[in-house]
Design an enzyme around this catalytic site. Structure first.
Site, PDB file in Angstrom:
ATOM      1  N   ASN A 186      32.383  16.699 -34.243  1.00 47.14           N
ATOM      2  CA  ASN A 186      33.229  15.496 -33.796  1.00 47.14           C
ATOM      3  C   ASN A 186      33.397  14.467 -34.672  1.00 47.14           C
ATOM      4  O   ASN A 186      34.315  13.962 -34.752  1.00 47.14           O
ATOM      5  CB  ASN A 186      32.356  15.058 -32.359  1.00 47.14           C
ATOM      6  CG  ASN A 186      33.009  15.071 -31.103  1.00 47.14           C
ATOM      7  OD1 ASN A 186      34.062  15.731 -31.396  1.00 47.14           O
ATOM      8  ND2 ASN A 186      32.351  14.788 -30.084  1.00 47.14           N
TER       9      ASN A 186
ATOM     10  N   HIS B 175      37.649  14.540 -32.937  1.00 47.74           N
ATOM     11  CA  HIS B 175      37.531  14.973 -31.392  1.00 47.74           C
ATOM     12  C   HIS B 175      38.499  16.481 -30.839  1.00 47.74           C
ATOM     13  O   HIS B 175      37.802  16.924 -30.105  1.00 47.74           O
ATOM     14  CB  HIS B 175      37.840  13.923 -30.491  1.00 47.74           C
ATOM     15  CG  HIS B 175      36.585  12.669 -30.711  1.00 47.74           C
ATOM     16  ND1 HIS B 175      35.647  12.685 -29.729  1.00 47.74           N
ATOM     17  CD2 HIS B 175      36.535  11.749 -31.363  1.00 47.74           C
ATOM     18  CE1 HIS B 175      34.827  11.752 -29.845  1.00 47.74           C
ATOM     19  NE2 HIS B 175      35.336  11.050 -31.026  1.00 47.74           N
TER      20      HIS B 175
ATOM     21  N   ASP C  31      27.379  17.467 -24.464  1.00 46.13           N
ATOM     22  CA  ASP C  31      27.217  18.858 -25.081  1.00 46.13           C
ATOM     23  C   ASP C  31      26.045  19.653 -24.335  1.00 46.13           C
ATOM     24  O   ASP C  31      25.304  20.496 -24.798  1.00 46.13           O
ATOM     25  CB  ASP C  31      26.865  18.914 -26.645  1.00 46.13           C
ATOM     26  CG  ASP C  31      25.785  17.979 -27.019  1.00 46.13           C
ATOM     27  OD1 ASP C  31      25.162  17.387 -25.813  1.00 46.13           O
ATOM     28  OD2 ASP C  31      25.407  17.915 -28.130  1.00 46.13           O
TER      29      ASP C  31
END
Ligand code: C2E
Ligand code: MG
Ligand code: MG
Length: 672
Positions: free
Chosen positions: A280, A285, A315
């Protein structure tokens, strides 16, 4: 002319509108009523017709007599209706059936009327009385039998009763005239009654069809409400990015399964991606989202659709799996970790991430969601301890460790615990001169019940329950107070936790703490590990640069312990690199270990960053490190961690040959 005739016929045979709902309902109802009544109608017609034939004398009756055809015809039609009783027809078929019925009603009425008049003319007075009776009964009976089909009901009246009454009115016999008048009036009355009956019939069908359509509307509305409710529920239960179930839906499913009475055992699996954050941070993103979507697709293949596979955090994923025992759960957990560890090809790039899994085998009706989740969480924690890509299943040993963890959590949540955590100071020496360079502050905690609690154990717990800042700030203040008493050349080396490192605004706070204790920033050395920077590299860099600008030194700790991400060395400037103890442990016995250590030291030399070797335990290691050009060293062979007083005394001595501190261990080479 043809058009006018057609129009007239059309009007005469108009049996109702099939387009509107009411029209269709009327058609069906009329037809249903006719289906019930027509056999009776034909029976009435037949009985009266035969009565008429007998009354006027069978002598005139021949096989080819037209009346026979009418009888035959009536019998055939009756058979037709009896055969089709209860049959469902389409509106168009009903319309044409009604049209046919109308036509035949007209034909039979006309035929009956014609035959009655002919027989009346030919009969004796007695027979004429019977003809009158049968003709009248036939017209009234048939009109009533056709009452639910008013156009048809008019036929026996207009084509049988009225013409026959007309014949009676023309008779010179006053009795016949009286019967004729009565028949006309009865016919008119029958027409009126048929009309009233039909109005009632239409009204009944109308209200029934209104009720029906209202019921249908309510059903539709209910169906629409149910569909909308299901849609809202689906949206509320779905993770918008991956399309998997979300935490809420998963917990509800788990609750439902645990609440079942009986059934097979199953496994709850919690998964945590190990290296997702840097994707990320570094690639943006969109790349992170694409990886999560691919993770979800792989998990869906394993865990199935619906609420059995869920994304329960950024996550973090969870699955309900059909594993009946611990070994099956462990095999499945390892298979999932292996599957998630395969490369991801998204947005034209290849990514590799790993994931840890924690599983617990559950039995329906045995336990609550909270316990199930905390057990799977404890197993996940153990999986993470085993290393990246590992799976662990909840066992009694984990439960014990979890109990200890919960106790540590409980104690750390109490702010007074900070007093119980003390500090020891482990010196770092210049390996060539033996000069004392710094003391690394190390947290020490011994609990009366839990015994010695290593910082490796309690610091991550303090991070997770968000109390690290208070504890760490207290330790920094205390160690800075001590360090302020050491000679200026001796620095304080302080381990910064991952949470502090990745929290915006940490740097000014740390500087304020040491300033309050009278320690110059130039005398502070911050030790950070590569893994501690993973969580938010951008913020970590801002904090570390602010500390550097203020004059503090930054050390990269435990280099070589994890992935030794060389990219961090490019992205950040470090004042020194601490070579992880695992690289020292194997030397000089292992030739590969020696080559590896030399390689890492050469790498640091080429970056012109001085090195500190930690965990030096033997004289051979000191000699080798010195030979490979490692500048500084720390370890039991040089000095164990000291308490504040000992550290103060060591600091007060000008130059200390570190071997002198090596109580009982081999004396070092005096040339150092
Ligand atoms: P670290 O920063 O790598 O600290 C060095 C660890 O190695 C210390 O363990 C130390 O006692 C141990 N050590 C020193 N010499 C030797 C040796 O010759 N052989 C071996 N095998 N070990 C040696 P300790 O005190 O248990 O600390 C472990 C880790 O906990 C530290 O690793 C550090 O990352 C963390 N830590 C310790 N104190 C603090 C603290 O106050 N704050 C934070 N955030 N982390 C701390
Ligand atoms: Mg350290
Ligand atoms: Mg270290």
């Amino acid at each position: 002319m043809v058009a006018r005739v057609r129009h007239l016929f059309g009007r005469l045979t108009d049996v109702g509108e099939a387009r509107s709902a009411l029209g269709r309902a009327l058609l069906y109802e009329r037809f249903r009523a006719l289906q019930r009544q027509i056999p009776l109608l034909y029976t009435v017609a037949l009985v009266n017709f035969l009565g008429l034939a007998f009354a006027s004398g069978l002598a005139n009756f021949t096989l080819l007599h037209p009346a026979n055809l009418l009888v035959l015809f009536v019998v055939v039609r009756m058979g037709h209706w009896l055969r089709n009783r209860g049959r469902q027809l389409a509106p168009e078929e009903i319309q044409s059936e009604l049209r046919r019925t109308l036509f035949l009603a007209a034909l039979i009425s006309f035929g009956f009327g014609f035959y009655a008049i002919t027989q009346f003319n030919l009969s004796s007075a007695y027979q004429q009385g019977l003809v009158i009776l049968f003709a009248s009964l036939a017209s009234v009976g048939c009109a009533y039998a056709l009452a639910s089909f008013p156009v048809g009901a008019r036929m026996p009246v207009w084509l049988l009763a009225i013409p026959f009454a007309g014949r009676l009115l023309l008779s010179p016999n006053s009795g016949h005239i009286a019967v004729g008048i009565s028949l006309v009036l009865t016919a008119l009355l029958v027409l009126r009654l048929v009309k009233i009956h039909d109005e009632g019939f239409v009204e009944l069908v109308r209200s029934r069809s209104a009720v029906e359509s209202e019921r249908e509307r309510a059903q539709h509305a209910e169906q629409a409400a149910l569909t909308e409710k299901a849609r809202v529920r689906e949206v509320a239960d779905t993770d918008p990015l991956t399309g998997l179930a979300n935490r809420r839906a998963f917990i509800a499913e788990l609750e439902e399964r645990l609440g079942r009475n009986g059934g097979r055992p199953f496994a709850l699996a919690l998964l945590d991606l190990d290296d997702f954050k840097p994707i990320n941070d570094i690639f943006g993103h969109a790349a992170g989202d694409a990886v999560l979507i691919e993770v979800a697709a792989r998990l869906r293949r394993q865990g199935g659709a619906g609420p059995l596979t869920a994304r329960i955090g950024g996550d973090e994923f969870a699955l309900i799996l059909p594993c009946g025992d611990e070994s099956a759960a462990e095999r499945t957990g390892m298979r999932i970790c292996e599957m998630l560890g395969r490369p991801y090809h998204v947005e034209g790039r290849d990514f590799r991430i790993s994931s840890c899994a924690g599983l617990v085998v559950l039995t329906p009706g045995g336990g609550d969601v909270r316990t199930a989740l905390s057990r799977a969480d404890a197993a996940l924690y153990t999986g993470k301890e085993k290393g990246r890509g590992s799976a662990a299943v909840f066992t009694a040993e984990i439960e014990q460790a979890n109990g200890r963890r919960i106790e540590i959590e409980r104690r750390l949540s109490d702010p007074s615990i900070r007093e119980a955590i003390s500090l020891s100071y482990q010196p770092i020496f210049d390996l060539s001169t033996g000069a004392l360079r710094s003391f690394e502050a190390l947290a020490r905690w011994t609990d009366p019940d839990l015994g010695l609690i290593s910082p490796v154990e309690f610091i991550p717990i303090a991070e997770q329950i968000n109390v690290i800042e208070g504890i760490s700030d207290g330790l920094l203040a205390r160690s800075a107070r001590e360090a302020a008493r050491w000679p200026d050349a001796v620095r304080l080396s302080f381990n910064l936790s991952a949470v502090q490192l990745c929290t915006a605004g940490s740097a000014p706070r740390l500087l304020a703490i040491i300033a309050a204790e009278g320690l110059a920033p130039e005398r502070l050395q911050i030790e950070v590990t590569e893994t501690s920077m993973l969580a938010d590299f951008a913020t970590a860099r801002v904090n570390l640069e602010a500390l550097r600008v203020a004059g503090a030194r930054i050390l990269l700790d435990d280099f070589g312990a994890g992935f030794a991400s060389i990219s961090y060395l490019r992205e950040m400037i470090f004042d020194a690199i601490k070579i992880d103890g695992s690289l020292i442990a194997g030397v000089p016995q292992s030739p590969i270990g020696v080559r590896l250590l030399k390689g890492v030291l050469d790498l640091c030399a080429s970056l012109r960053v001085p090195c500190v070797a930690e965990h030096i335990e033997t004289q051979e290691q000191i000699d080798m490190l010195r030979q490979f050009g490692c500048r500084d060293g720390q370890g039991f062979a040089l000095s164990a961690p000291l308490d504040a007083e000992e550290a103060g005394a060591l600091g007060a001595a000008k130059v200390v040959p570190f071997a002198a501190r090596n109580r009982g261990r081999r004396k070092h080479d005096s040339a150092a």
